[in-house]
Design a protein around this motif. Sequence first.
Motif, PDB file in Angstrom:
ATOM      1  N   ARG A  82      14.158   6.977  -2.423  1.00  0.00           N
ATOM      2  CA  ARG A  82      13.157   5.563  -1.913  1.00  0.00           C
ATOM      3  C   ARG A  82      13.657   4.537  -1.742  1.00  0.00           C
ATOM      4  O   ARG A  82      14.210   4.055  -1.882  1.00  0.00           O
ATOM      5  CB  ARG A  82      12.205   5.277  -2.874  1.00  0.00           C
ATOM      6  CG  ARG A  82      10.891   6.793  -2.735  1.00  0.00           C
ATOM      7  CD  ARG A  82       9.719   6.640  -2.971  1.00  0.00           C
ATOM      8  NE  ARG A  82       8.433   7.667  -3.382  1.00  0.00           N
ATOM      9  CZ  ARG A  82       7.635   8.183  -1.987  1.00  0.00           C
ATOM     10  NH1 ARG A  82       7.868   7.289  -1.202  1.00  0.00           N
ATOM     11  NH2 ARG A  82       7.529   9.485  -2.724  1.00  0.00           N
ATOM     12  N   GLU A 128      11.865   5.417   4.703  1.00  0.00           N
ATOM     13  CA  GLU A 128      10.487   4.741   3.823  1.00  0.00           C
ATOM     14  C   GLU A 128      10.901   5.743   2.234  1.00  0.00           C
ATOM     15  O   GLU A 128      11.583   5.433   1.340  1.00  0.00           O
ATOM     16  CB  GLU A 128       8.925   4.590   3.004  1.00  0.00           C
ATOM     17  CG  GLU A 128       8.869   4.021   2.804  1.00  0.00           C
ATOM     18  CD  GLU A 128       6.955   3.872   3.186  1.00  0.00           C
ATOM     19  OE1 GLU A 128       6.054   3.817   1.763  1.00  0.00           O
ATOM     20  OE2 GLU A 128       6.751   4.249   3.569  1.00  0.00           O
ATOM     21  N   SER A 129      10.974   6.640   3.018  1.00  0.00           N
ATOM     22  CA  SER A 129      11.797   8.621   1.754  1.00  0.00           C
ATOM     23  C   SER A 129      12.436   9.067   2.673  1.00  0.00           C
ATOM     24  O   SER A 129      11.959   9.219   4.164  1.00  0.00           O
ATOM     25  CB  SER A 129      10.021   8.636   1.292  1.00  0.00           C
ATOM     26  OG  SER A 129       8.973   9.138   1.677  1.00  0.00           O
TER      27      SER A 129
END
Length: 229
Positions: free
Chosen positions: A118, A131-132
Amino acid sequence: MKTVCVIQHTEAEYLGLIEDHFEGRNIRFQYRRPFTPGGLLPTSAKGFDGLMLLGGGPYGLVSGHLLPSAGHELRLTRAFLDAGLPVLGIELGAVILAVAAGGGAVEAPLRFYVDDARAVRPGLLGGHLPESFPLALYLRDAPVLPDAAEVLATGGGGDPLVFSVGGNSLGFLGHPGMKRGMAEDLIMEFAETPENTVEALGALGAAQANIADALTSIMVGISEHMGLM
């Protein structure tokens, strides 16, 4: 056209899915394999625009079966950093990068798992770090990051998984272009294997499509951050 020196430590682990992205951007890569007969490493950064240090399977930097070429690679990595040239360290390569950049390394067991990386905040790597994203880790030992390092992404346990040093160099504690077949070959190549390999292989197979999807954006960010495009 940029040329990257890629140091490979085992038969099984190579650039994987990253190869296609380099070729698509006209970035040349030259493998150097110190584990093969006559496989010599460069003695300087001359002739290259960047350095990549791949994973080493069960090899360690401070524990276990120590990487035979570690001393040479630490000096070479330092030479690239001193010349202002980018370095990308993957798995054990990230540990080598951390040490060469002024940090250190600590003992950690051989491990193989897929983590959910993340980003610590939006907009990293020019906005190209998702974002991830799934990240497959197969390595021994762990880095102690230098004071000037910036953590870009962490894992489920909060440990750094992606970091930046020197403004243009990156460390990935997992291989962002890992293929399941590479992990299978690593398991077969060495007598020493991590625990829970069956479960980890299953997780890697399940994450394969998402790894490939995330790499499309990550490679744009890596290439721009390292000045390769």
